[in-house]
Every structure is written in C-alpha cells, then in structure tokens.
Design a protein around this motif. Sequence first.
Motif, PDB file in Angstrom:
ATOM      1  N   PHE A  24       0.795  -1.197  -0.062  1.00  0.00           N
ATOM      2  CA  PHE A  24      -0.415  -0.680  -0.056  1.00  0.00           C
ATOM      3  C   PHE A  24       0.867   1.715  -0.192  1.00  0.00           C
ATOM      4  CE2 PHE A  24      -1.496   3.211   2.919  1.00  0.00           C
ATOM      5  CZ  PHE A  24      -2.725   3.825   1.439  1.00  0.00           C
ATOM      6  N   LEU A  25       1.933   1.805   0.900  1.00  0.00           N
ATOM      7  CA  LEU A  25       2.438   2.620   0.635  1.00  0.00           C
ATOM      8  C   LEU A  25       3.612   2.717  -0.637  1.00  0.00           C
ATOM      9  CD1 LEU A  25       4.230   2.179   4.669  1.00  0.00           C
ATOM     10  CD2 LEU A  25       2.750   3.582   3.745  1.00  0.00           C
ATOM     11  N   LYS A  26       4.500   1.984  -0.684  1.00  0.00           N
ATOM     12  CA  LYS A  26       4.636   1.613  -2.168  1.00  0.00           C
ATOM     13  C   LYS A  26       3.492   2.269  -3.424  1.00  0.00           C
ATOM     14  CE  LYS A  26       7.750  -1.448  -0.849  1.00  0.00           C
ATOM     15  NZ  LYS A  26       8.819  -2.725  -0.962  1.00  0.00           N
ATOM     16  N   ARG A  27       3.007   1.801  -3.485  1.00  0.00           N
ATOM     17  CA  ARG A  27       1.555   2.054  -4.530  1.00  0.00           C
ATOM     18  C   ARG A  27       0.681   3.872  -4.201  1.00  0.00           C
ATOM     19  NH1 ARG A  27      -3.635   1.878  -4.198  1.00  0.00           N
ATOM     20  NH2 ARG A  27      -3.871   0.146  -2.400  1.00  0.00           N
ATOM     21  N   VAL A  28       1.305   3.932  -3.040  1.00  0.00           N
ATOM     22  CA  VAL A  28      -0.013   5.440  -2.853  1.00  0.00           C
ATOM     23  C   VAL A  28       1.330   6.414  -2.477  1.00  0.00           C
ATOM     24  CG1 VAL A  28      -0.945   6.756  -1.120  1.00  0.00           C
ATOM     25  CG2 VAL A  28      -2.020   3.926  -1.667  1.00  0.00           C
ATOM     26  N   PHE A  29       2.740   6.150  -1.727  1.00  0.00           N
ATOM     27  CA  PHE A  29       3.434   7.078  -1.755  1.00  0.00           C
ATOM     28  C   PHE A  29       4.520   7.095  -2.643  1.00  0.00           C
ATOM     29  CE2 PHE A  29       1.154   6.773   1.919  1.00  0.00           C
ATOM     30  CZ  PHE A  29       0.179   7.966   2.326  1.00  0.00           C
ATOM     31  N   PHE A  51      -2.239  11.170   3.251  1.00  0.00           N
ATOM     32  CA  PHE A  51      -3.272   9.973   2.139  1.00  0.00           C
ATOM     33  C   PHE A  51      -4.870  11.092   2.220  1.00  0.00           C
ATOM     34  CE2 PHE A  51      -6.784   7.255   1.902  1.00  0.00           C
ATOM     35  CZ  PHE A  51      -6.761   6.981   0.323  1.00  0.00           C
ATOM     36  N   ALA A  52      -4.858  11.348   2.889  1.00  0.00           N
ATOM     37  CA  ALA A  52      -6.115  12.712   3.522  1.00  0.00           C
ATOM     38  C   ALA A  52      -5.980  13.792   2.233  1.00  0.00           C
ATOM     39  CB  ALA A  52      -5.950  12.663   4.562  1.00  0.00           C
ATOM     40  N   ALA A  53      -4.520  14.485   2.938  1.00  0.00           N
ATOM     41  CA  ALA A  53      -4.222  15.192   1.631  1.00  0.00           C
ATOM     42  C   ALA A  53      -3.959  15.224   0.148  1.00  0.00           C
ATOM     43  CB  ALA A  53      -2.938  15.826   1.978  1.00  0.00           C
ATOM     44  N   PHE A  69      -1.799   8.219  -7.537  1.00  0.00           N
ATOM     45  CA  PHE A  69      -1.568   8.583  -5.755  1.00  0.00           C
ATOM     46  C   PHE A  69      -0.307   9.553  -6.260  1.00  0.00           C
ATOM     47  CE2 PHE A  69      -5.606   6.546  -4.333  1.00  0.00           C
ATOM     48  CZ  PHE A  69      -6.055   7.125  -3.251  1.00  0.00           C
ATOM     49  N   LYS A  70       0.917   8.561  -6.724  1.00  0.00           N
ATOM     50  CA  LYS A  70       2.136   9.061  -6.739  1.00  0.00           C
ATOM     51  C   LYS A  70       2.184  10.356  -7.490  1.00  0.00           C
ATOM     52  CE  LYS A  70       4.035   4.835  -5.679  1.00  0.00           C
ATOM     53  NZ  LYS A  70       5.882   4.144  -6.093  1.00  0.00           N
ATOM     54  N   ASP A  71       1.302  10.961  -8.949  1.00  0.00           N
ATOM     55  CA  ASP A  71       1.025  12.603  -9.083  1.00  0.00           C
ATOM     56  C   ASP A  71       0.486  13.367  -8.118  1.00  0.00           C
ATOM     57  OD1 ASP A  71       1.537  10.964 -11.602  1.00  0.00           O
ATOM     58  OD2 ASP A  71      -0.764  10.653 -12.347  1.00  0.00           O
ATOM     59  N   ILE A  72       0.493  13.325  -7.415  1.00  0.00           N
ATOM     60  CA  ILE A  72       0.083  13.824  -6.544  1.00  0.00           C
ATOM     61  C   ILE A  72       1.162  13.648  -4.627  1.00  0.00           C
ATOM     62  CG2 ILE A  72      -0.942  15.372  -4.554  1.00  0.00           C
ATOM     63  CD1 ILE A  72      -3.522  13.868  -6.451  1.00  0.00           C
ATOM     64  N   GLU A  73       2.018  14.775  -4.490  1.00  0.00           N
ATOM     65  CA  GLU A  73       2.942  14.487  -3.272  1.00  0.00           C
ATOM     66  C   GLU A  73       3.145  15.840  -2.861  1.00  0.00           C
ATOM     67  OE1 GLU A  73       7.779  13.369  -4.283  1.00  0.00           O
ATOM     68  OE2 GLU A  73       7.153  15.613  -4.091  1.00  0.00           O
ATOM     69  N   ILE A  74       2.832  15.710  -1.418  1.00  0.00           N
ATOM     70  CA  ILE A  74       2.734  15.898   0.076  1.00  0.00           C
ATOM     71  C   ILE A  74       4.593  16.433   0.577  1.00  0.00           C
ATOM     72  CG2 ILE A  74       1.627  16.646   2.369  1.00  0.00           C
ATOM     73  CD1 ILE A  74      -0.060  16.439  -0.210  1.00  0.00           C
TER      74      ILE A  74
END
Length: 121
Positions: A24-29, A51-53, A69-74
């Motif tokens: 999950f972490l690798k897929r989203v962040f 994740f909420a951001a 999800f990785k197209d958005i980086e916080i």
Amino acid sequence: MIFNIGIDVVEVDRFKDMKRFDEFLKRVFTSCELEYIKQKRYNPETIAGYFAAKEAVAKALSTGVVFCFKDIEIQKGKTGCPMVKLYNRAEALCFDLGIKNIVVSISHQKSVAVAVAIAEK
C-alpha cells in the motif's frame, strides 16, 4: 481566484493493522513521502494525514482520483507547512484547467486525520 476546494477525512485506525501495508505504501506514496513517513516511524496519524491530503487535492481538481496517487506529492516547506507538488496526469490536468497553485492543510488526532486543499487559478 479560487477554482475549487477539496476536503477528506480518514480514520487513523485504517492504517494501523493494514494487510499488505508495504505494498500500500509503495503504491500510494512517492519516495520522498516514504522517506518522511519513515522518519516519523510509520506513525499512522502521519500516513492518514498524507493520504487525506492526496484525496483532498484530487477533490479540489474536481476529478476524484483519475490519476496515480503518486502524481500528487505532499512535501514539507521550510516552515514545516505542507505543500503540493504535481506530476504527470495531475500536473497536465492543472495546466488544462488553468490552476496555478494548490494549498493544503492537514490536521490529525488519535482517531481521525483531515485535510483540505484549495485549487487557485
């Protein structure tokens, strides 16, 4: 000028005993986000806030998540305030919509994390 606002609320417990947590972490962040999460010792409140951001940014773009999800980086600014960096399809969408800036705010406590994003033209 404000284009749109997005908000998301996430239960922190969702990120405590997750199956396939590493996947999950690798897929989203992104790698930068993962480094920050690692520095925070995989704190579920931090993960839920990030994740909420990402979800709030997607909502501010009026699309939901139609890109990775990785197209958005916080990122963290010099003062520690969260900032948004976009890549690939999310960046192209902002260009097409004339969005010049996205500001985001994240807050969390033991049970929930919330984020709000404002897309500006």
